[in-house]
Scaffold this motif. Structure first.
Motif, mmCIF file in Angstrom:
data_model
loop_
_atom_site.group_PDB
_atom_site.id
_atom_site.type_symbol
_atom_site.label_atom_id
_atom_site.label_comp_id
_atom_site.label_asym_id
_atom_site.label_seq_id
_atom_site.Cartn_x
_atom_site.Cartn_y
_atom_site.Cartn_z
ATOM 1 N N GLN A 76 -2.292 4.902 2.450
ATOM 2 C CA GLN A 76 -2.257 4.799 3.907
ATOM 3 C C GLN A 76 -2.803 6.067 4.561
ATOM 4 N N MET A 77 -2.390 7.218 4.051
ATOM 5 C CA MET A 77 -2.886 8.483 4.587
ATOM 6 C C MET A 77 -4.396 8.598 4.417
ATOM 7 N N ARG A 78 -4.905 8.135 3.278
ATOM 8 C CA ARG A 78 -6.339 8.194 3.019
ATOM 9 C C ARG A 78 -7.093 7.303 4.012
ATOM 10 N N VAL A 79 -6.568 6.126 4.280
ATOM 11 C CA VAL A 79 -7.210 5.215 5.232
ATOM 12 C C VAL A 79 -7.242 5.825 6.634
ATOM 13 N N TRP A 80 -6.134 6.410 7.045
ATOM 14 C CA TRP A 80 -6.075 7.023 8.385
ATOM 15 C C TRP A 80 -7.030 8.210 8.485
ATOM 16 N N LEU A 81 -7.119 9.015 7.439
ATOM 17 C CA LEU A 81 -8.030 10.165 7.465
ATOM 18 C C LEU A 81 -9.487 9.716 7.510
ATOM 19 N N MET B 258 0.848 -1.196 0.000
ATOM 20 C CA MET B 258 0.000 0.000 0.000
ATOM 21 C C MET B 258 0.883 1.246 0.000
ATOM 22 N N THR B 259 0.594 2.176 -0.912
ATOM 23 C CA THR B 259 1.383 3.387 -1.002
ATOM 24 C C THR B 259 1.109 4.308 0.180
ATOM 25 N N ALA B 260 2.036 5.275 0.351
ATOM 26 C CA ALA B 260 1.879 6.221 1.455
ATOM 27 C C ALA B 260 0.601 7.044 1.299
#
Length: 363
Positions: free
Chosen positions: A6-11, A1-3
């Motif tokens: 990952q950022m989208r999932v956390w947001l 998974m690209t960064a």
């Protein structure tokens, strides 16, 4: 998974969490309060475990002692607090009338020294201030009675919070271990360090500030009662509790106590003594209590604490007040971490500076 993913999932996860928190804010209060109690008592249980007790036995012992202390507080102090509070509400109209009489006396003294227009403006300003103060106090009491201390919330705090605190305290280490197992492998060490810093910040502030509140509340209560101020016990207790919000406790206590002193006392020295009591308390807090008991290692500036408590209360009510400090501690740690990474990045220009120095050295 690209960064980016990952950022989208956390947001998305953070947005869902905030939405659920807002939707369930009416039932989360005893659970958040129980979590706070468990967090504060966990070091005591850890110490008892190191002494040889099992976690369950240590939890039972700590919760039993805490409940006994709370019940003793209710039996010994609650009747006095409620009695003085009800007496204060009953005598509030008389206090307001007395303050107005004092204002009229002051106007009579100033009548010969000021022109009529200035005197009229001053009179209207003082009357407006008294009326606004009474209206503010009435709205505050109405909000407290209808919101944060409504019957169902009070019952849930009294009966559900101890149960939640017991089970969380008993299983605290197990839950921490479970959460640790789910941390992303690449960033586990970084997340652990950030959580450790947030824990130190929050624990240092809450435990230190609680000690400051206790000492100042005791000082104000004893001082006001010794000066003979009516309702001095409740005012001193309120000032001590509100000391948790920097500067608000002493300012609130000063305004209330001086107003009551003006309405009650005829001797100017007693009114001045009440004011001096709070100036001394503020000086002791700022120069000794806060540096010794809280210290500067917490990283929570007074302005941010006040803003966080007010913003949390406005958004989520009393639940937001409970969550304000943990969230502020975490945000503070994340901001410092981000600034540290920024200073080490190319965006800050550190690589350009290093290349410039290397070029200068080669000349």
């Amino acid at each position: 998974m690209t960064a980016e993913k990952q950022m989208r999932v956390w947001l998305i996860g953070a947005a869902v969490f905030i939405a659920l928190l807002f939707l369930l804010r009416g039932v989360l209060l005893p659970f958040v309060a129980g979590m706070g109690v468990a967090y504060l008592l966990d070091p005591v249980c850890d110490r008892l475990e190191r002494m040889g007790l099992s976690r369950t036995l240590a939890t039972v012992l700590v919760m039993a002692v805490s409940l006994v202390i709370f019940i003793l507080f209710l039996l010994l102090l609650a009747p006095l607090i409620v009695s003085q509070f009800l007496d204060f509400l009953a005598q509030l109209p008389k206090i307001v009338d007395s303050l107005r009489a004092q204002v009229e006396n002051l106007m009579a003294l100033l009548r010969d020294r000021l022109d009529p227009e200035t005197l009229s403006q001053l009179r209207e300003s003082l009357r407006g201030s008294v009326s606004s103060g009474v209206a503010w106090m009435t709205d505050l009491l109405g909000g407290v009675l209808s919101g944060g201390v409504a019957l169902i919330n009070l019952l849930s705090l009294l009966f559900i919070t101890p149960i939640v605190a017991f089970y969380l305290l008993r299983d605290w280490d197990v839950m921490v271990s479970r959460v640790d197992d789910y941390l992303p492998r690449r960033h586990r060490d970084t997340i652990r360090e950030l959580v450790r810093q947030a824990d130190e910040t929050l624990a240092g502030f809450v435990r230190g500030q609680a000690a400051v509140c206790f000492v100042l509340g005791l000082f104000y209560m004893i001082g006001l009662v010794a000066l003979g101020l009516e309702f001095g016990f409740v005012v001193g207790l309120l000032a001590g509790l509100l000391t948790f919000i920097p500067y608000v406790g002493s300012l609130t206590g000063l305004v209330l106590s001086v107003g009551l002193a003006i309405a009650q006392f005829d001797e100017p020295w007693r009114i001045a003594a009440v004011a001096i009591l709070f100036f001394v308390g503020q000086a002791v807090e700022g120069n000794y209590l806060t540096p010794k008991l809280v210290g500067e290692r917490t990283g929570l500036h007074a302005v941010w604490v006040i803003f966080a408590l007010l913003a949390g209360g406005a958004l989520f009510g009393f639940l937001g007040v409970l969550l304000a400090l943990p969230v502020t501690a975490v945000i503070g740690v994340l901001v410092r971490f981000g600034l540290q990474r920024y200073r080490q990045s190319a965006l800050f220009g550190i690589e350009d500076e290093a290349e410039s120095k290397k070029a200068e050295g080669g000349m």
